[in-house]
Write a protein that holds these residues in place. Structure first.
Motif, PDB file in Angstrom:
ATOM      1  N   GLY A 174      53.625  35.214  28.063  1.00  0.00           N
ATOM      2  CA  GLY A 174      53.774  36.268  27.059  1.00  0.00           C
ATOM      3  C   GLY A 174      53.670  37.657  27.655  1.00  0.00           C
ATOM      4  O   GLY A 174      54.154  37.928  28.752  1.00  0.00           O
ATOM      5  N   ARG A 175      53.032  38.554  26.948  1.00  0.00           N
ATOM      6  CA  ARG A 175      52.759  39.903  27.419  1.00  0.00           C
ATOM      7  C   ARG A 175      51.755  39.887  28.559  1.00  0.00           C
ATOM      8  O   ARG A 175      51.006  38.940  28.719  1.00  0.00           O
ATOM      9  CB  ARG A 175      52.157  40.726  26.258  1.00  0.00           C
ATOM     10  N   ASN A 176      51.711  40.993  29.291  1.00  0.00           N
ATOM     11  CA  ASN A 176      50.684  41.208  30.315  1.00  0.00           C
ATOM     12  C   ASN A 176      50.677  40.144  31.399  1.00  0.00           C
ATOM     13  O   ASN A 176      49.658  39.844  32.002  1.00  0.00           O
ATOM     14  CB  ASN A 176      49.288  41.277  29.674  1.00  0.00           C
ATOM     15  N   ILE A 177      51.829  39.598  31.640  1.00  0.00           N
ATOM     16  CA  ILE A 177      51.931  38.488  32.571  1.00  0.00           C
ATOM     17  C   ILE A 177      51.583  38.925  33.996  1.00  0.00           C
ATOM     18  O   ILE A 177      50.889  38.215  34.720  1.00  0.00           O
ATOM     19  CB  ILE A 177      53.360  37.880  32.445  1.00  0.00           C
ATOM     20  N   HIS A 178      52.012  40.113  34.391  1.00  0.00           N
ATOM     21  CA  HIS A 178      51.707  40.627  35.732  1.00  0.00           C
ATOM     22  C   HIS A 178      50.216  40.949  35.858  1.00  0.00           C
ATOM     23  O   HIS A 178      49.569  40.573  36.833  1.00  0.00           O
ATOM     24  CB  HIS A 178      52.545  41.895  35.997  1.00  0.00           C
ATOM     25  N   THR A 179      49.712  41.623  34.862  1.00  0.00           N
ATOM     26  CA  THR A 179      48.309  42.041  34.916  1.00  0.00           C
ATOM     27  C   THR A 179      47.362  40.845  34.846  1.00  0.00           C
ATOM     28  O   THR A 179      46.366  40.784  35.564  1.00  0.00           O
ATOM     29  CB  THR A 179      48.025  43.039  33.769  1.00  0.00           C
ATOM     30  N   THR A 180      47.685  39.892  33.983  1.00  0.00           N
ATOM     31  CA  THR A 180      46.869  38.683  33.905  1.00  0.00           C
ATOM     32  C   THR A 180      46.802  38.016  35.271  1.00  0.00           C
ATOM     33  O   THR A 180      45.730  37.643  35.767  1.00  0.00           O
ATOM     34  CB  THR A 180      47.472  37.693  32.886  1.00  0.00           C
ATOM     35  N   ARG A 181      47.952  37.887  35.916  1.00  0.00           N
ATOM     36  CA  ARG A 181      48.009  37.221  37.221  1.00  0.00           C
ATOM     37  C   ARG A 181      47.195  37.987  38.261  1.00  0.00           C
ATOM     38  O   ARG A 181      46.503  37.401  39.088  1.00  0.00           O
ATOM     39  CB  ARG A 181      49.462  37.092  37.656  1.00  0.00           C
ATOM     40  N   GLU A 182      47.265  39.326  38.204  1.00  0.00           N
ATOM     41  CA  GLU A 182      46.513  40.128  39.164  1.00  0.00           C
ATOM     42  C   GLU A 182      45.010  39.868  39.026  1.00  0.00           C
ATOM     43  O   GLU A 182      44.304  39.664  40.012  1.00  0.00           O
ATOM     44  CB  GLU A 182      46.827  41.621  38.958  1.00  0.00           C
ATOM     45  N   TRP A 183      44.544  39.849  37.798  1.00  0.00           N
ATOM     46  CA  TRP A 183      43.113  39.606  37.559  1.00  0.00           C
ATOM     47  C   TRP A 183      42.709  38.206  37.994  1.00  0.00           C
ATOM     48  O   TRP A 183      41.644  38.002  38.561  1.00  0.00           O
ATOM     49  CB  TRP A 183      42.790  39.800  36.069  1.00  0.00           C
ATOM     50  N   VAL A 184      43.572  37.250  37.700  1.00  0.00           N
ATOM     51  CA  VAL A 184      43.265  35.870  38.092  1.00  0.00           C
ATOM     52  C   VAL A 184      43.194  35.771  39.613  1.00  0.00           C
ATOM     53  O   VAL A 184      42.243  35.220  40.179  1.00  0.00           O
ATOM     54  CB  VAL A 184      44.315  34.892  37.514  1.00  0.00           C
ATOM     55  N   LEU A 185      44.180  36.348  40.297  1.00  0.00           N
ATOM     56  CA  LEU A 185      44.223  36.249  41.763  1.00  0.00           C
ATOM     57  C   LEU A 185      43.021  36.919  42.420  1.00  0.00           C
ATOM     58  O   LEU A 185      42.408  36.369  43.328  1.00  0.00           O
ATOM     59  CB  LEU A 185      45.513  36.893  42.284  1.00  0.00           C
ATOM     60  N   ARG A 186      42.711  38.116  41.960  1.00  0.00           N
ATOM     61  CA  ARG A 186      41.626  38.861  42.614  1.00  0.00           C
ATOM     62  C   ARG A 186      40.264  38.197  42.406  1.00  0.00           C
ATOM     63  O   ARG A 186      39.329  38.475  43.131  1.00  0.00           O
ATOM     64  CB  ARG A 186      41.581  40.311  42.100  1.00  0.00           C
ATOM     65  N   ASN A 187      40.197  37.306  41.450  1.00  0.00           N
ATOM     66  CA  ASN A 187      38.918  36.652  41.164  1.00  0.00           C
ATOM     67  C   ASN A 187      38.913  35.165  41.474  1.00  0.00           C
ATOM     68  O   ASN A 187      37.947  34.474  41.167  1.00  0.00           O
ATOM     69  CB  ASN A 187      38.547  36.870  39.688  1.00  0.00           C
ATOM     70  N   SER A 188      39.998  34.679  42.085  1.00  0.00           N
ATOM     71  CA  SER A 188      40.086  33.236  42.268  1.00  0.00           C
ATOM     72  C   SER A 188      39.698  32.778  43.669  1.00  0.00           C
ATOM     73  O   SER A 188      40.301  33.210  44.661  1.00  0.00           O
ATOM     74  CB  SER A 188      41.506  32.750  41.973  1.00  0.00           C
ATOM     75  N   PRO A 189      38.736  31.843  43.753  1.00  0.00           N
ATOM     76  CA  PRO A 189      38.363  31.269  45.051  1.00  0.00           C
ATOM     77  C   PRO A 189      39.267  30.118  45.444  1.00  0.00           C
ATOM     78  O   PRO A 189      39.093  29.531  46.505  1.00  0.00           O
ATOM     79  CB  PRO A 189      36.937  30.771  44.791  1.00  0.00           C
ATOM     80  N   VAL A 190      40.209  29.750  44.573  1.00  0.00           N
ATOM     81  CA  VAL A 190      41.118  28.640  44.890  1.00  0.00           C
ATOM     82  C   VAL A 190      42.555  29.166  44.904  1.00  0.00           C
ATOM     83  O   VAL A 190      42.851  30.205  44.296  1.00  0.00           O
ATOM     84  CB  VAL A 190      40.996  27.486  43.857  1.00  0.00           C
ATOM     85  N   PRO A 191      43.459  28.465  45.580  1.00  0.00           N
ATOM     86  CA  PRO A 191      44.867  28.875  45.566  1.00  0.00           C
ATOM     87  C   PRO A 191      45.410  28.917  44.141  1.00  0.00           C
ATOM     88  O   PRO A 191      45.053  28.102  43.293  1.00  0.00           O
ATOM     89  CB  PRO A 191      45.560  27.779  46.380  1.00  0.00           C
ATOM     90  N   ILE A 192      46.291  29.887  43.922  1.00  0.00           N
ATOM     91  CA  ILE A 192      46.910  30.065  42.604  1.00  0.00           C
ATOM     92  C   ILE A 192      48.404  29.737  42.705  1.00  0.00           C
ATOM     93  O   ILE A 192      49.090  30.199  43.603  1.00  0.00           O
ATOM     94  CB  ILE A 192      46.744  31.524  42.119  1.00  0.00           C
TER      95      ILE A 192
END
Lengths: 611, 611
Positions: B237-255
């Motif tokens: 949906g909306r905010n797809i880029h921003t959501t991914r950025e937040w997930v990546l910067r906080n993820s200890p596992v591969p995305i």
């Protein structure tokens, strides 16, 4: 066969004005008739919004028939009574005196130790019944061997969708059992065998720690509501006799027990004080009440006990550990083994089915398929032949905790050693690391072992290893095991199995949400989950769902392709039939060729939905 | 290797004064060290009450380390940054301009369309990195082929308990992938391959209908807390880029992602308006953000689409149906297929791993293993070789809905066609009839397919087919799939797998309830279930449980046997070693002989528990 429906679709339609009935319109109880009017086989009929019906196997008993007024204090109507009486090979007799000790009550009651049957169950007073002269075999196995097709066998044949002769022959061969104690006329006949639908057993039962009679009756009806094919009452505490009586009089499915549990109660929990006499008395008590099958741990031989010494988890079967304790205390052979033929003579006059217990089953991954387990299995094979020689129907219990790569050996060996007698396994659990999820660890093993030939699966609930299952746990356990059983039916190629999946998948592809819910193993939960994200009523007919939303739905795109590019040409006409990939053809060339064919045929891809 | 623990057992003991810490004393975060100080491999250490420790694989990241202060607005420390920089083969560069359209915002923003990276993520501003000159291969595959053991490989070797050389060789052979985008330095290296522990992926992602950025970050950390090895962000949906950025910067596992979903958003959901240019732009955008692996539906060829015409459920993969719609709209070959080599050239400069999507996977039991599915698989085999020729790590996605008897063919064929590239399957679901329980219908298939060689399992939650998973569903999905993965590890004979089961079963047999809980996949639920029936604290050390009560417990009887009849003699000395059943011996004679042996040896059966 004709059909009789408790509520016709027209009646159901009239009910839509009645608040809650709106949601129930999707299915109702129906009956399939046999060669005689009193053979009425219950089915669940799901009415689809496209006008079709799907007929499903139904274990829920009269409780789901709005035309039958059920009352747990009166018990269910004795469906099979006329069939049993008409055979003329049984007799009523006074039966064993019911004693307070049967309920674990030690003190002499004011009435001198004798308790009125009425106090046990308020329904119809009934004398127990047995084979004439107390010696006549009245088992379905005996009839099958004589070539007879009983009404029970015909009932089962209609239920399974096969010929009555096939049912008879499978029973005669010992490959299937039809558990049907003459004292449990309330039960609807069902069959357990690898050439029939895979069955599921649900365990209930109070313990010294918790639970009441009402709860157990409620759990039994609840379990059968969700699909349990049999129920085992494993009560161990107070009121064990009375609880069982209530469960039996209200159960539309066969009831199994482990008589050893009650026998141990009678000797105040001291295994060494058990004796053949106490056990025999308990077995007769339960035969007269109507127990349909009994777990007997006759394979736990004295010489096998030391084989468990190096195990990670020793003996984990309650029955097995009780008999092991008795054997060691007396340094004698297991009295269930030494008196086994006598036991057969009892069971055959009631048509109680043996479930030969695996007292030495592994209780951990480390102990799977070990010497102790397979030594006992070989003895069960020996006992199976003895039971059969006495006309007693017999199934064999199996494990337990077994890693996936060791599961097949269990069923292969059991089938070989036990002359293809039905295998009845507890799971198996495929790992030990997930207490609170052992319905899942075992559901995996159950599906696999059923595919490979297990006839009935004993469910495991989320509370396994942790506590007694409550109502929700019973439902979760039953649904999980219905999944395992049905997955196995599919893998075995059962002719009726895939119809159900196909009906649900058709509904899914055509966005018939209500049909999807009504066809689900658990319509209530499926509907509730859908409501959580998209509660509005229009979403029930929307051509998308909450996972992707209206723009992204693959089903919708797939259907749009069909609509936009569809037509009335058969698929063959547009080249789909010969569009298989030829690895020898250059991909680009192949693509160009097919693309041209496709364009030349007017861009038609999907066939229109034919109704 | 040495160990560094975030909280020593002594420290943990000091924490018992702190209310909630009482319950947490049973385990803590520890680290295993490699050959250099910055290789610290996280583990979960469970302290048993018998003084022993059990070390378990840990995916939860810094969040479970009380010594690390995490803040989702700052992101995780860039664990791998020095390793990446030190290799000297990458460069920072300005990167692609982030546009409002990346977040699905169509109107020109007041700032002229350009949005500040700060607005996307408030943490450390960072330029993207790629292989030097935008052409150098920086993939783990390239290093492995050159014989190099990277710090990532050493990290993985310690994590899996094998030699670094083995890790390198499996990657070089294409039998394993180590997804590690140079722009996701926060991730802890892990490996996916059939000769390693089976891995589990959890899908998260918002949709046009529901969910927010915060919820997705929360679901990601929650999923890894319970054991997810990778997470796919499938937001649409909306905010797809921003959501991914937040997930990546906080993820200890591969995305992982499916770039096609975002590309379709950029053309407002009109599949026919997709183009290689829009797709390529999206891939670069996601490569620069740090996505570790991407699902690419390059195997959905135009000529395969008609093969789905007669299917029960058509095309159910979103990516597959989008590409099918594009192919048909343009009557051209899939642009992902025709531009595949160009795509490889992009992925290899970031070390993004291909996950070749199975766009034509079956969506129902009826469609399993059909021509469409296997035609696509053959194309994936072709693409796998092309990707490898460009040094791009590659895994292959698999189904879907498959009945048990058709599962093995899937993995056997995939392994053959795709040169043993890691197989990554969604379940498969073994029946269609249980919406709301598809974590279970698929957990069965997942365990089996993993046993037979699937390297990573994509979880399915109870909400599959019905709605978007919430936090509880994510947990249920992950736990179910951890069970499937671990059951497969056991069946494959992974050297470390059974240690865990053995530790738990030992605790069970010895009534160490707290150890049982702490060793459980889900300690919280196991403890809660036990508390429901026996809430009192003494019950946690009681030598019985609520299933049987104090008198009936088989474990207790089993242990009593050991106590009463136990001794210090080895089992062999009492004849257990040769007590195997000899079918040739008369049972009674055998029994008598063994009974005498047993008595002669002083009635000793069980070995005492050796600590």
């Amino acid at each position: 066969m004709t059909t009789q429906d408790a509520r016709t679709p027209e009646n159901a339609a009239q009910n839509t004005a009645d608040g809650g009935a709106q949601r129930e319109i999707g299915w109702h109880k129906g009956y399939l008739s046999g060669t005689r009017p009193d053979i009425r086989v219950p089915v669940r009929r799901v009415h689809l919004t496209n006008g079709r019906d799907v007929t499903l196997y139904d274990t829920s008993g009269p409780y789901t028939d709005p035309n039958i007024d059920t009352d747990v204090r009166r018990g269910l109507p004795p469906l099979r009574e006329n069939w049993i009486v008409a055979r003329g090979d049984t007799e009523e007799y006074p039966g064993r005196e019911v004693r307070p000790e049967d309920d674990g009550i030690r003190h002499t009651s004011p009435r001198g130790g004798l308790r009125n049957l009425d106090a046990v169950f308020p329904g119809r007073p009934r004398l127990p019944r047995r084979g004439r002269d107390g010696t006549t075999s009245v088992t379905q196995l005996a009839y099958a061997r004589r070539g007879e097709i009983t009404p029970e066998m015909e009932f089962v044949a209609i239920r399974e969708g096969c010929a009555p002769e096939f049912v008879r022959d499978e029973i005669a061969a010992g490959r299937a059992v039809l558990p049907a104690n003459v004292n449990h006329p309330e039960s609807e006949p069902m069959i357990i065998g690898k050439n029939f639908l895979v069955k599921v057993n649900a365990n209930i039962g109070n313990s010294a720690v918790t639970s009441s009679i009402e709860e157990e009756v409620e759990k039994m009806t609840w379990a059968t509501r969700w699909g349990a094919d049999t129920v085992m009452d494993l009560s161990t505490g107070r009121n064990i006799h009375t609880t069982r009586e209530w469960v039996l009089r209200n159960s539309p499915v066969p009831i199994g027990t482990v008589p050893l549990y009650q026998a141990l109660e009678k000797v105040d929990g001291r295994a060494e004080e058990l004796s053949w006499e106490v056990y025999k008395d308990t077995v007769i008590e339960q035969c007269e009440q109507g127990v349909d099958y009994m777990t007997v741990h006759a394979g736990v031989l004295l010489r096998y006990v030391p084989l468990t010494a190096r195990r990670k988890t020793g003996i984990v079967s309650r029955g097995g550990s009780i008999m092991a304790a008795w054997c060691l205390a007396h340094h004698k052979e297991n009295f269930l083994y030494t008196h086994f033929e006598e036991l057969c003579e009892i069971l055959r006059v009631y048509d109680v089915t043996f479930s030969l217990g695996d007292g030495l089953r592994p209780g951990s991954i480390a102990d799977a398929n070990d010497e102790a387990q397979f030594a006992e299995l070989r003895t069960l094979g020996e006992l199976n032949r003895i039971a059969k020689s006495h006309d007693v129907q017999t199934m064999i219990e199996g494990p337990g905790h077994v890693p996936m790569h060791k599961i097949k050996e269990n069923v292969d060996l059991q089938q070989e050693i036990c002359d293809e007698a039905p295998f009845y396994t507890l799971g198996p659990l495929t790992t030990d690391i997930a207490p609170a999820y052992d319905h899942i660890t075992s559901g995996i093993g159950a599906a696999m072992i059923a595919w490979w030939g297990t006839a009935m699966l004993c469910y495991v609930t989320p509370k396994e290893h942790l506590g007694l299952p409550d109502r929700d746990d019973v439902k979760t356990g039953v649904i999980t095991y219905k999944i395992a059983a049905h997955a196995a039916d599919l893998a075995k190629g059962h002719p009726r199995a895939q119809e159900w999946d196909d009906a649900l998948s058709d509904a899914r592809f055509e966005f018939r949400w209500e049909d999807q819910f009504n066809l689900a193993l658990d319509p209530d939960t499926a509907r509730a989950y859908h409501d959580e994200t998209l509660p509005a009523e229009p979403a029930k007919t929307a051509h998308f769902c909450s996972m992707c939303g209206p723009k992204f739905c693959s089903m919708k795109i797939s259907r749009d392709i069909r609509r936009e590019h569809g037509g009335d040409l058969a698929v063959e006409a547009v080249g789909a039939g010969d569009a298989a990939v030829d690895p020898g053809v250059d991909p680009e060339e192949g693509m160009r060729r097919k693309s041209e064919e496709f364009a030349a045929a007017g861009h038609r891809v999907y066939l229109p939905v034919v109704d």
